[in-house]
Design a protein around this motif. Structure first.
Motif, PDB file in Angstrom:
ATOM      1  N   GLY A 169       0.995  -1.198  -0.104  1.00  0.00           N
ATOM      2  CA  GLY A 169      -0.171   0.048   0.004  1.00  0.00           C
ATOM      3  C   GLY A 169       0.891   1.079  -0.054  1.00  0.00           C
ATOM      4  N   PRO A 170       0.152   2.382  -0.363  1.00  0.00           N
ATOM      5  CA  PRO A 170       1.072   3.625  -0.329  1.00  0.00           C
ATOM      6  C   PRO A 170       1.296   4.044   0.957  1.00  0.00           C
ATOM      7  CG  PRO A 170      -1.067   4.033  -0.948  1.00  0.00           C
ATOM      8  CD  PRO A 170      -1.208   2.591  -0.796  1.00  0.00           C
ATOM      9  N   LEU A 171       2.399   4.827   1.040  1.00  0.00           N
ATOM     10  CA  LEU A 171       2.837   5.551   2.159  1.00  0.00           C
ATOM     11  C   LEU A 171       2.043   6.820   2.225  1.00  0.00           C
ATOM     12  CD1 LEU A 171       4.658   6.490   4.449  1.00  0.00           C
ATOM     13  CD2 LEU A 171       6.095   7.451   2.957  1.00  0.00           C
ATOM     14  N   ILE A 172       2.021   7.661   1.060  1.00  0.00           N
ATOM     15  CA  ILE A 172       1.006   8.692   1.003  1.00  0.00           C
ATOM     16  C   ILE A 172       0.045   8.826  -0.207  1.00  0.00           C
ATOM     17  CG2 ILE A 172       1.201  11.368   0.677  1.00  0.00           C
ATOM     18  CD1 ILE A 172       3.993  11.166   1.728  1.00  0.00           C
ATOM     19  N   LEU A 173      -1.072   8.923  -0.050  1.00  0.00           N
ATOM     20  CA  LEU A 173      -2.107   8.780  -1.160  1.00  0.00           C
ATOM     21  C   LEU A 173      -2.756  10.320  -1.309  1.00  0.00           C
ATOM     22  CD1 LEU A 173      -3.563   7.064  -3.248  1.00  0.00           C
ATOM     23  CD2 LEU A 173      -5.212   6.475  -1.474  1.00  0.00           C
ATOM     24  N   PHE A 174      -2.858  10.590  -2.474  1.00  0.00           N
ATOM     25  CA  PHE A 174      -3.623  11.904  -2.853  1.00  0.00           C
ATOM     26  C   PHE A 174      -5.029  11.518  -3.357  1.00  0.00           C
ATOM     27  CE2 PHE A 174       0.594  13.608  -2.481  1.00  0.00           C
ATOM     28  CZ  PHE A 174       0.394  14.670  -1.552  1.00  0.00           C
TER      29      PHE A 174
ATOM     30  N   ALA B 196     -15.909  17.249  -4.213  1.00  0.00           N
ATOM     31  CA  ALA B 196     -15.809  18.142  -5.653  1.00  0.00           C
ATOM     32  C   ALA B 196     -14.817  18.983  -5.231  1.00  0.00           C
ATOM     33  CB  ALA B 196     -17.130  18.763  -5.716  1.00  0.00           C
ATOM     34  N   ASN B 197     -13.778  19.099  -6.246  1.00  0.00           N
ATOM     35  CA  ASN B 197     -12.668  20.238  -6.642  1.00  0.00           C
ATOM     36  C   ASN B 197     -11.689  20.345  -5.308  1.00  0.00           C
ATOM     37  OD1 ASN B 197     -13.662  20.967  -8.997  1.00  0.00           O
ATOM     38  ND2 ASN B 197     -15.140  22.374  -7.878  1.00  0.00           N
ATOM     39  N   ARG B 198     -11.725  19.200  -4.289  1.00  0.00           N
ATOM     40  CA  ARG B 198     -10.933  19.213  -3.206  1.00  0.00           C
ATOM     41  C   ARG B 198     -10.145  17.979  -3.479  1.00  0.00           C
ATOM     42  NH1 ARG B 198      -8.980  22.081   0.588  1.00  0.00           N
ATOM     43  NH2 ARG B 198     -10.861  23.669   0.145  1.00  0.00           N
ATOM     44  N   VAL B 199      -8.820  18.078  -3.219  1.00  0.00           N
ATOM     45  CA  VAL B 199      -7.889  16.808  -3.020  1.00  0.00           C
ATOM     46  C   VAL B 199      -7.207  16.658  -1.744  1.00  0.00           C
ATOM     47  CG1 VAL B 199      -5.816  15.742  -3.970  1.00  0.00           C
ATOM     48  CG2 VAL B 199      -7.507  16.778  -5.714  1.00  0.00           C
ATOM     49  N   ASN B 200      -7.328  15.510  -0.897  1.00  0.00           N
ATOM     50  CA  ASN B 200      -6.676  15.456   0.297  1.00  0.00           C
ATOM     51  C   ASN B 200      -5.668  14.288   0.123  1.00  0.00           C
ATOM     52  OD1 ASN B 200      -8.209  17.482   1.897  1.00  0.00           O
ATOM     53  ND2 ASN B 200      -9.980  15.923   1.695  1.00  0.00           N
ATOM     54  N   PHE B 201      -4.678  14.365   1.311  1.00  0.00           N
ATOM     55  CA  PHE B 201      -3.653  13.283   1.348  1.00  0.00           C
ATOM     56  C   PHE B 201      -4.215  12.389   2.621  1.00  0.00           C
ATOM     57  CE2 PHE B 201      -2.101  16.746   4.016  1.00  0.00           C
ATOM     58  CZ  PHE B 201      -1.679  16.131   5.258  1.00  0.00           C
ATOM     59  N   ARG B 202      -3.545  11.128   2.443  1.00  0.00           N
ATOM     60  CA  ARG B 202      -3.522  10.170   3.642  1.00  0.00           C
ATOM     61  C   ARG B 202      -2.209   9.880   3.781  1.00  0.00           C
ATOM     62  NH1 ARG B 202      -8.187   6.774   1.104  1.00  0.00           N
ATOM     63  NH2 ARG B 202      -9.866   8.200   0.526  1.00  0.00           N
ATOM     64  N   VAL B 203      -1.634   9.490   4.976  1.00  0.00           N
ATOM     65  CA  VAL B 203      -0.503   9.005   5.257  1.00  0.00           C
ATOM     66  C   VAL B 203      -0.788   7.824   6.047  1.00  0.00           C
ATOM     67  CG1 VAL B 203       1.500   9.176   6.438  1.00  0.00           C
ATOM     68  CG2 VAL B 203       0.673  11.358   5.490  1.00  0.00           C
ATOM     69  N   ASP B 204      -0.054   6.803   5.607  1.00  0.00           N
ATOM     70  CA  ASP B 204      -0.198   5.375   6.285  1.00  0.00           C
ATOM     71  C   ASP B 204       0.872   5.441   7.511  1.00  0.00           C
ATOM     72  OD1 ASP B 204       0.700   2.693   7.357  1.00  0.00           O
ATOM     73  OD2 ASP B 204       0.076   2.060   5.327  1.00  0.00           O
TER      74      ASP B 204
END
Length: 133
Positions: free
Chosen positions: A41-46, A51-59
């Motif tokens: 799985g990813p360490l960081i995922l965007f 709508a019109n908003r991108v967030n990041f997630r950190v494992d």
């Protein structure tokens, strides 16, 4: 499960190899991910979560793995963190240009969380609440 469809970049930093990919998520949405070594799985995922908003997630488990397994001195950790931050900022820029041109992106490099990650990595110390995980 994410499907890696395009390799964007990779970089060795210390003993870790980071890979950046454009990915397809289970709901067929496109995302941008940074992977650590050969983790599944990813360490960081965007991802575009609204709508019109991108967030990041950190494992956090992967981040804690990095902190626990790094045997380098503090000065080396500072240098590696600086290299990672440059890589991460470049990948955030590419994610914006390649995928999320018309969206507002919550950048990890501009978040308050990044300060905690930075300090924990450089100091080689996890917060007490995380150390037992």
């Amino acid at each position: 499960m994410l499907t890696k469809i395009i390799t964007v970049d990779q970089q060795n930093i210390g003993t870790v190899k980071f890979h950046a990919y454009i990915v397809v998520m289970p709901n067929d949405e496109i995302g941008f991910a940074i992977y650590l070594n050969d983790f599944s799985g990813p360490l960081i995922l965007f991802v575009q979560e609204e709508a019109n908003r991108v967030n990041f997630r950190v494992d956090d488990d992967q981040f804690y793995w990095i902190v626990k397994n790094s045997k380098f001195k503090k000065a080396d950790r500072q240098q590696f963190y600086d290299e990672f931050e440059v890589f991460m900022r470049n990948m955030e820029y590419r994610a914006k240009v390649y995928l999320f041109q018309d969206n507002t992106i919550n950048y990890i490099s501009a978040s308050r969380e990044i300060i905690r990650y930075k300090n924990e990595y450089i100091d080689g110390q996890l917060k007490a609440s995380c150390a037992n995980e």
